[in-house]
Design a protein around this motif. Structure first.
Motif, PDB file in Angstrom:
ATOM      1  N   MET A  37     -85.644 -41.839 -25.983  1.00 37.56           N
ATOM      2  CA  MET A  37     -86.265 -41.292 -27.569  1.00 37.56           C
ATOM      3  C   MET A  37     -87.646 -41.527 -27.577  1.00 37.56           C
ATOM      4  SD  MET A  37     -84.770 -40.774 -30.931  1.00 37.56           S
ATOM      5  CE  MET A  37     -84.233 -42.063 -32.035  1.00 37.56           C
ATOM      6  N   ILE A  38     -88.322 -40.870 -28.265  1.00 36.44           N
ATOM      7  CA  ILE A  38     -89.742 -41.143 -28.479  1.00 36.44           C
ATOM      8  C   ILE A  38     -89.817 -41.891 -29.734  1.00 36.44           C
ATOM      9  CG2 ILE A  38     -91.891 -39.986 -28.726  1.00 36.44           C
ATOM     10  CD1 ILE A  38     -91.189 -37.577 -26.977  1.00 36.44           C
ATOM     11  N   GLY A  39     -90.287 -43.146 -29.891  1.00 38.28           N
ATOM     12  CA  GLY A  39     -90.385 -43.827 -31.044  1.00 38.28           C
ATOM     13  C   GLY A  39     -91.621 -43.936 -31.791  1.00 38.28           C
ATOM     14  N   ARG A  40     -92.671 -43.784 -30.896  1.00 41.18           N
ATOM     15  CA  ARG A  40     -94.140 -43.912 -31.546  1.00 41.18           C
ATOM     16  C   ARG A  40     -95.085 -43.098 -30.600  1.00 41.18           C
ATOM     17  NH1 ARG A  40     -96.715 -49.673 -31.379  1.00 41.18           N
ATOM     18  NH2 ARG A  40     -97.001 -49.238 -29.201  1.00 41.18           N
ATOM     19  N   LEU A  41     -96.087 -42.730 -31.166  1.00 44.84           N
ATOM     20  CA  LEU A  41     -97.130 -42.003 -30.426  1.00 44.84           C
ATOM     21  C   LEU A  41     -98.501 -42.693 -30.952  1.00 44.84           C
ATOM     22  CD1 LEU A  41     -96.240 -38.389 -30.656  1.00 44.84           C
ATOM     23  CD2 LEU A  41     -96.033 -39.737 -28.714  1.00 44.84           C
ATOM     24  N   THR A  42     -99.177 -42.914 -29.948  1.00 45.46           N
ATOM     25  CA  THR A  42    -100.749 -43.187 -30.118  1.00 45.46           C
ATOM     26  C   THR A  42    -101.631 -42.346 -29.337  1.00 45.46           C
ATOM     27  OG1 THR A  42    -100.066 -45.517 -30.658  1.00 45.46           O
ATOM     28  CG2 THR A  42    -102.450 -45.106 -30.213  1.00 45.46           C
ATOM     29  N   PHE A  55     -87.256 -38.164 -33.019  1.00 49.82           N
ATOM     30  CA  PHE A  55     -87.068 -36.997 -32.172  1.00 49.82           C
ATOM     31  C   PHE A  55     -85.694 -36.625 -32.571  1.00 49.82           C
ATOM     32  CE2 PHE A  55     -86.580 -35.782 -27.407  1.00 49.82           C
ATOM     33  CZ  PHE A  55     -87.242 -34.681 -27.604  1.00 49.82           C
ATOM     34  N   ILE A  56     -85.609 -35.211 -32.501  1.00 46.66           N
ATOM     35  CA  ILE A  56     -84.456 -34.674 -32.712  1.00 46.66           C
ATOM     36  C   ILE A  56     -84.402 -33.421 -31.565  1.00 46.66           C
ATOM     37  CG2 ILE A  56     -83.083 -32.878 -34.395  1.00 46.66           C
ATOM     38  CD1 ILE A  56     -84.257 -34.239 -36.767  1.00 46.66           C
ATOM     39  N   VAL A  57     -83.019 -33.390 -30.855  1.00 47.92           N
ATOM     40  CA  VAL A  57     -82.788 -32.660 -29.966  1.00 47.92           C
ATOM     41  C   VAL A  57     -81.641 -31.753 -30.372  1.00 47.92           C
ATOM     42  CG1 VAL A  57     -82.118 -32.219 -27.488  1.00 47.92           C
ATOM     43  CG2 VAL A  57     -83.621 -34.059 -28.244  1.00 47.92           C
ATOM     44  N   ARG A  58     -81.850 -30.580 -30.485  1.00 52.72           N
ATOM     45  CA  ARG A  58     -80.514 -29.471 -30.829  1.00 52.72           C
ATOM     46  C   ARG A  58     -80.395 -28.396 -29.572  1.00 52.72           C
ATOM     47  NH1 ARG A  58     -83.423 -27.638 -36.253  1.00 52.72           N
ATOM     48  NH2 ARG A  58     -83.760 -25.890 -34.923  1.00 52.72           N
ATOM     49  N   GLU A  59     -79.752 -27.784 -29.709  1.00 49.53           N
ATOM     50  CA  GLU A  59     -79.551 -26.680 -28.654  1.00 49.53           C
ATOM     51  C   GLU A  59     -80.592 -25.825 -28.621  1.00 49.53           C
ATOM     52  OE1 GLU A  59     -76.312 -23.144 -28.119  1.00 49.53           O
ATOM     53  OE2 GLU A  59     -75.379 -24.937 -28.488  1.00 49.53           O
ATOM     54  N   ASP A  60     -81.122 -25.325 -29.384  1.00 50.01           N
ATOM     55  CA  ASP A  60     -82.066 -24.338 -29.394  1.00 50.01           C
ATOM     56  C   ASP A  60     -83.747 -24.999 -29.749  1.00 50.01           C
ATOM     57  OD1 ASP A  60     -81.838 -25.070 -32.013  1.00 50.01           O
ATOM     58  OD2 ASP A  60     -82.378 -23.211 -32.805  1.00 50.01           O
ATOM     59  N   ALA A  61     -83.903 -26.285 -29.760  1.00 53.21           N
ATOM     60  CA  ALA A  61     -85.084 -26.831 -30.164  1.00 53.21           C
ATOM     61  C   ALA A  61     -85.233 -28.417 -29.699  1.00 53.21           C
ATOM     62  CB  ALA A  61     -85.708 -26.398 -31.485  1.00 53.21           C
ATOM     63  N   GLN A  62     -86.275 -28.747 -29.480  1.00 50.94           N
ATOM     64  CA  GLN A  62     -86.840 -30.198 -29.669  1.00 50.94           C
ATOM     65  C   GLN A  62     -87.824 -30.443 -30.599  1.00 50.94           C
ATOM     66  OE1 GLN A  62     -87.244 -31.883 -25.638  1.00 50.94           O
ATOM     67  NE2 GLN A  62     -85.493 -30.724 -24.822  1.00 50.94           N
ATOM     68  N   ILE A  63     -87.481 -31.245 -31.585  1.00 51.29           N
ATOM     69  CA  ILE A  63     -88.636 -31.235 -32.813  1.00 51.29           C
ATOM     70  C   ILE A  63     -88.744 -32.812 -33.047  1.00 51.29           C
ATOM     71  CG2 ILE A  63     -89.024 -30.854 -35.222  1.00 51.29           C
ATOM     72  CD1 ILE A  63     -86.499 -28.941 -34.789  1.00 51.29           C
ATOM     73  N   VAL A  84     -78.518 -31.739 -45.954  1.00 53.77           N
ATOM     74  CA  VAL A  84     -79.850 -32.257 -45.890  1.00 53.77           C
ATOM     75  C   VAL A  84     -80.327 -32.547 -44.428  1.00 53.77           C
ATOM     76  CG1 VAL A  84     -81.631 -34.020 -46.365  1.00 53.77           C
ATOM     77  CG2 VAL A  84     -79.490 -33.526 -48.052  1.00 53.77           C
ATOM     78  N   GLY A  85     -80.950 -31.394 -43.897  1.00 56.37           N
ATOM     79  CA  GLY A  85     -81.432 -31.414 -42.564  1.00 56.37           C
ATOM     80  C   GLY A  85     -82.786 -31.729 -42.497  1.00 56.37           C
ATOM     81  N   PRO A  86     -83.423 -31.978 -41.250  1.00 53.93           N
ATOM     82  CA  PRO A  86     -84.731 -32.637 -41.319  1.00 53.93           C
ATOM     83  C   PRO A  86     -85.829 -31.993 -41.948  1.00 53.93           C
ATOM     84  CG  PRO A  86     -83.685 -32.033 -38.923  1.00 53.93           C
ATOM     85  CD  PRO A  86     -82.762 -31.565 -40.187  1.00 53.93           C
ATOM     86  N   ARG A  87     -85.599 -30.609 -42.199  1.00 50.87           N
ATOM     87  CA  ARG A  87     -86.749 -29.850 -42.913  1.00 50.87           C
ATOM     88  C   ARG A  87     -86.608 -30.198 -44.278  1.00 50.87           C
ATOM     89  NH1 ARG A  87     -90.407 -28.567 -39.417  1.00 50.87           N
ATOM     90  NH2 ARG A  87     -89.756 -27.440 -37.703  1.00 50.87           N
ATOM     91  N   THR A  88     -85.371 -30.318 -44.787  1.00 47.31           N
ATOM     92  CA  THR A  88     -85.105 -30.703 -46.300  1.00 47.31           C
ATOM     93  C   THR A  88     -85.660 -31.886 -46.339  1.00 47.31           C
ATOM     94  OG1 THR A  88     -83.098 -28.969 -46.278  1.00 47.31           O
ATOM     95  CG2 THR A  88     -83.559 -30.710 -48.199  1.00 47.31           C
ATOM     96  N   ALA A  89     -85.336 -32.882 -45.608  1.00 45.64           N
ATOM     97  CA  ALA A  89     -85.931 -34.404 -45.779  1.00 45.64           C
ATOM     98  C   ALA A  89     -87.370 -34.501 -45.561  1.00 45.64           C
ATOM     99  CB  ALA A  89     -85.242 -35.291 -44.559  1.00 45.64           C
ATOM    100  N   LEU A  90     -87.825 -33.533 -44.610  1.00 47.36           N
ATOM    101  CA  LEU A  90     -89.296 -33.511 -44.515  1.00 47.36           C
ATOM    102  C   LEU A  90     -90.063 -32.906 -45.749  1.00 47.36           C
ATOM    103  CD1 LEU A  90     -91.315 -34.329 -42.371  1.00 47.36           C
ATOM    104  CD2 LEU A  90     -91.596 -31.747 -41.976  1.00 47.36           C
ATOM    105  N   SER A  91     -89.319 -32.118 -46.636  1.00 46.96           N
ATOM    106  CA  SER A  91     -89.785 -31.544 -48.054  1.00 46.96           C
ATOM    107  C   SER A  91     -89.602 -32.563 -48.815  1.00 46.96           C
ATOM    108  CB  SER A  91     -88.844 -30.235 -48.308  1.00 46.96           C
ATOM    109  OG  SER A  91     -89.301 -29.768 -49.484  1.00 46.96           O
ATOM    110  N   ILE A  92     -88.573 -33.592 -49.003  1.00 46.61           N
ATOM    111  CA  ILE A  92     -88.440 -34.414 -50.183  1.00 46.61           C
ATOM    112  C   ILE A  92     -89.615 -35.546 -49.838  1.00 46.61           C
ATOM    113  CG2 ILE A  92     -86.780 -36.274 -50.766  1.00 46.61           C
ATOM    114  CD1 ILE A  92     -84.471 -34.426 -49.943  1.00 46.61           C
ATOM    115  N   LEU A  93     -89.637 -35.707 -48.715  1.00 51.24           N
ATOM    116  CA  LEU A  93     -90.980 -36.832 -48.658  1.00 51.24           C
ATOM    117  C   LEU A  93     -92.156 -36.185 -48.682  1.00 51.24           C
ATOM    118  CD1 LEU A  93     -89.466 -38.674 -45.443  1.00 51.24           C
ATOM    119  CD2 LEU A  93     -89.496 -39.625 -47.882  1.00 51.24           C
ATOM    120  N   SER A  94     -92.400 -34.968 -48.819  1.00 48.20           N
ATOM    121  CA  SER A  94     -93.634 -34.234 -49.074  1.00 48.20           C
ATOM    122  C   SER A  94     -93.664 -34.295 -50.656  1.00 48.20           C
ATOM    123  CB  SER A  94     -93.594 -32.899 -48.432  1.00 48.20           C
ATOM    124  OG  SER A  94     -93.830 -33.163 -47.102  1.00 48.20           O
TER     125      SER A  94
END
Length: 191
Positions: free
Chosen positions: A1-6, A51-59, A81-91
């Motif tokens: 899993m990717i935990g951090r990017l610099t 990092f989220i891996v789904r059948e149709d995408a890696q996000i 509550v999916g990742p997009r909804t969670a992102l919306s809440i934090l936005s």
């Protein structure tokens, strides 16, 4: 899993950020709270990721603080509550504002976020109660008495931010009653 990017910020298109890490470009979705605090194009940045891996995408989702990432992870555990909804809440709400809404059980603050209906807001309040961490759900500033806690909640209910309400509380005498405290706080906020 990717935990951090610099790396270096190559593109910024809300909510997507392209980070160049030694020649490899990573597309990272970030909440608007993190997006507004990112450095300019061409500057270095470090993002904590999920990092989220789904059948149709890696996000890849990115966050500037550990609190944001932890809250995101807590949100996506909730049914419906999916990742997009969670992102919306934090936005729409900072982590502290979300914790405050949960501790005060304020569904109205959550319903204002696009994509969050009344039922989802109630489910969020129920599922998150006691799970956002004691340090986050504590009321801002040190509240000396029940009266001051009531004044703080009243100011937040009137639409003032937690920061404004906490500053107004500091100006109040320690032994003030609720109604007098609200009046005095509103006077100090009106200046």
């Amino acid at each position: 899993m990717i935990g951090r990017l610099t790396g270096v910020i190559a593109e910024k298109t809300p909510p997507l950020v392209l980070i160049d890490v030694n020649g490899v470009g990573y597309e990272v979705d970030v909440p608007m709270s993190s997006f507004y605090n990112l450095p300019n194009l061409g500057e270095r940045v470090t993002l904590l990721t999920h990092f989220i891996v789904r059948e149709d995408a890696q996000i890849l989702f990115g966050f500037l603080t550990t609190e944001e990432r932890a809250t995101f992870r807590q949100l996506i555990k909730i049914s419906g509550v999916g990742p997009r909804t969670a992102l919306s809440i934090l936005s729409g709400l900072s982590v502290a504002e979300l914790a405050q809404a949960v501790s005060l059980q304020e569904a109205g603050r959550l319903v204002k976020i696009p994509g969050i209906g009344k039922k989802t807001a109630e489910r969020l309040l129920l599922e998150l109660k006691g799970k956002l961490g004691a340090e986050l759900s504590a009321t801002p500033a040190s509240v000396a008495s029940d009266a001051q806690a009531d004044v703080l909640q009243a100011l937040i209910a009137l639409g003032y931010s937690e920061k404004e309400a906490a500053l107004a509380l500091k100006a109040l005498p320690k032994d003030v009653g609720v109604s007098d405290g609200i009046k005095l706080a509103l006077k100090s906020l009106a200046r």
